[in-house]
Design an enzyme around this catalytic site. Sequence first.
Site, mmCIF file in Angstrom:
data_model
loop_
_atom_site.group_PDB
_atom_site.id
_atom_site.type_symbol
_atom_site.label_atom_id
_atom_site.label_comp_id
_atom_site.label_asym_id
_atom_site.label_seq_id
_atom_site.Cartn_x
_atom_site.Cartn_y
_atom_site.Cartn_z
ATOM 1 N N HIS A 215 0.817 -1.214 0.000
ATOM 2 C CA HIS A 215 0.000 0.000 0.000
ATOM 3 C C HIS A 215 0.854 1.270 0.000
ATOM 4 O O HIS A 215 0.378 2.334 -0.384
ATOM 5 C CB HIS A 215 -0.977 0.006 1.187
ATOM 6 C CG HIS A 215 -0.326 0.207 2.517
ATOM 7 N ND1 HIS A 215 -0.014 -0.825 3.376
ATOM 8 C CD2 HIS A 215 0.064 1.336 3.161
ATOM 9 C CE1 HIS A 215 0.524 -0.352 4.472
ATOM 10 N NE2 HIS A 215 0.590 0.966 4.366
ATOM 11 N N ASP A 245 0.044 -7.709 1.120
ATOM 12 C CA ASP A 245 0.374 -6.282 1.154
ATOM 13 C C ASP A 245 1.900 -6.165 1.132
ATOM 14 O O ASP A 245 2.544 -6.059 2.168
ATOM 15 C CB ASP A 245 -0.204 -5.652 2.428
ATOM 16 C CG ASP A 245 0.009 -4.147 2.493
ATOM 17 O OD1 ASP A 245 0.533 -3.568 1.518
ATOM 18 O OD2 ASP A 245 -0.353 -3.544 3.528
ATOM 19 N N GLY A 325 3.153 5.875 9.676
ATOM 20 C CA GLY A 325 4.552 5.971 9.315
ATOM 21 C C GLY A 325 5.325 4.695 9.531
ATOM 22 O O GLY A 325 6.472 4.576 9.133
ATOM 23 N N SER A 327 4.416 1.643 8.332
ATOM 24 C CA SER A 327 4.148 0.644 7.291
ATOM 25 C C SER A 327 5.413 0.195 6.574
ATOM 26 O O SER A 327 6.278 0.994 6.249
ATOM 27 C CB SER A 327 3.182 1.201 6.253
ATOM 28 O OG SER A 327 1.858 1.033 6.662
ATOM 29 N N SER A 343 1.814 -3.967 7.936
ATOM 30 C CA SER A 343 0.723 -3.625 7.021
ATOM 31 C C SER A 343 -0.187 -2.566 7.630
ATOM 32 O O SER A 343 -0.234 -1.435 7.172
ATOM 33 C CB SER A 343 -0.086 -4.882 6.664
ATOM 34 O OG SER A 343 -1.205 -4.565 5.866
#
Length: 458
Positions: A215, A245, A325, A327, A343
């Site tokens: 993402h 993801d 922040g 991810s 994720s």
Amino acid sequence: MSHKRIPKRKAAIAAGSVVALGAAAILLPNANASQDGASDDTAAATPKTLKAADASDLASQVAGLLGEAFAGSYYDSDSQQLVVNVVNGDNNVIVQAKQAGVKVREVDNSMAELEAGAQILKSEATIAGTSWAVDPRTNKIRVTADSTVTGTKWDRLESTVQSLGSGMATITKSAGTFKTFASGGDAIFAGGSRCSLGFNVTAGDGSPAFLTAGHCTLAGDQWSDAEGGQPIATVDQSTFPGDGDFALVKYDDPATEAPSDVNVGGGQTVQISQAAEAEVGQQVARMGSTTGLNEGQVLGLDATVNYPEGTVTGLIQTDVCAEPGDSGGSLFTQDGLAIGLTSGGSGDCTVGGETFFQPVTTALEAVGATLGAGGAAGGDAGAGEEAGAGEEAGAGEEAGAGAGGEEAGAGEEAGVGEEVGVGEEAGVGEEAGVGEETGTGEETGTGVEDGSGLTQTN
């Protein structure tokens, strides 16, 4: 070529590189025999004491042995034993499982029944803000709804859970909101957004690359290690939402060095040796560019999460906290196993909450990459004399690449750089990977780009 000596405490927060530690295979033993030749079933049935990573290997073998009788497993961190659920098992098979060194527990729900229940949830209750995963410790499906699931949506979810029958599922409410977490390990930037580098890898063509959350790539194809800096890497493959993801991002400079550790702050690093499967009950740690180092436990596997952007399957559910922040950041174990990529989830590192991770093993297989450094080593030292990225190695003084030179990804005194927007003023402090300012620096901002609430906008 010249080399700049960089103190070890200045290494960037990147992770990756295989140090090729071959874990010994755990074989299912035959029944032990006493000296008089009689079968010693008592000794043979004693559960083994083992590490969580070894428990995952053993669980796979016992699952094959038990067949349809296998109903999941989990690691008991207190006793350091693997607990295996069995339903309607043949006594001889159960004896063999015990002889393999596991603790056998008889349960009511088979894996087939639990998986069928998950399919019903998918078809009847795919609602943004919900998640579910099989919890082997309760032998039920763990269903979670965030704060947005109210009114008719809650009624629909609750009635679907009830339709599964008594003893099949539990349902709980989360105080937060499920969203993707954009920011993590080493800070990386694209399109005004900040994410985190997960693990450095070698792409199928031999070029250096890194894994991050899929993402994150919604923000753009070209990524920099400095806020507003020149791109150092380009997205090659990405999956989100859907079956995971994750994204493979290739470094633009083929000579980039990929450090094989996770900088956990304070000048300390954890060497990464290999990728491994998660096991329920396993203790894990997460590193992110916003919240730094946090620890917790694996709660469920093969989790389905219904984000606002769409449904993602095959994730790891944990009680590790995370914030906007984080991810793409690294989920790993203290003994150096790469487990997952951050994720999303709910909550924060003040009140806690659920966080979901993309399994590293699945991502590596999907993109055709291997955990490890790629590209040629710059100069004479594969990663600089002292710190994993010398002046000529990895990214050079002007180029930048995760742990690059003076003007790029890693400044002289900062874990990610004095001169580059991830230093004193932008989310990673001066002395270490997540230093004095820790999460989001004075100049970084916390806006929303993708509606998820977890993409840092600068």
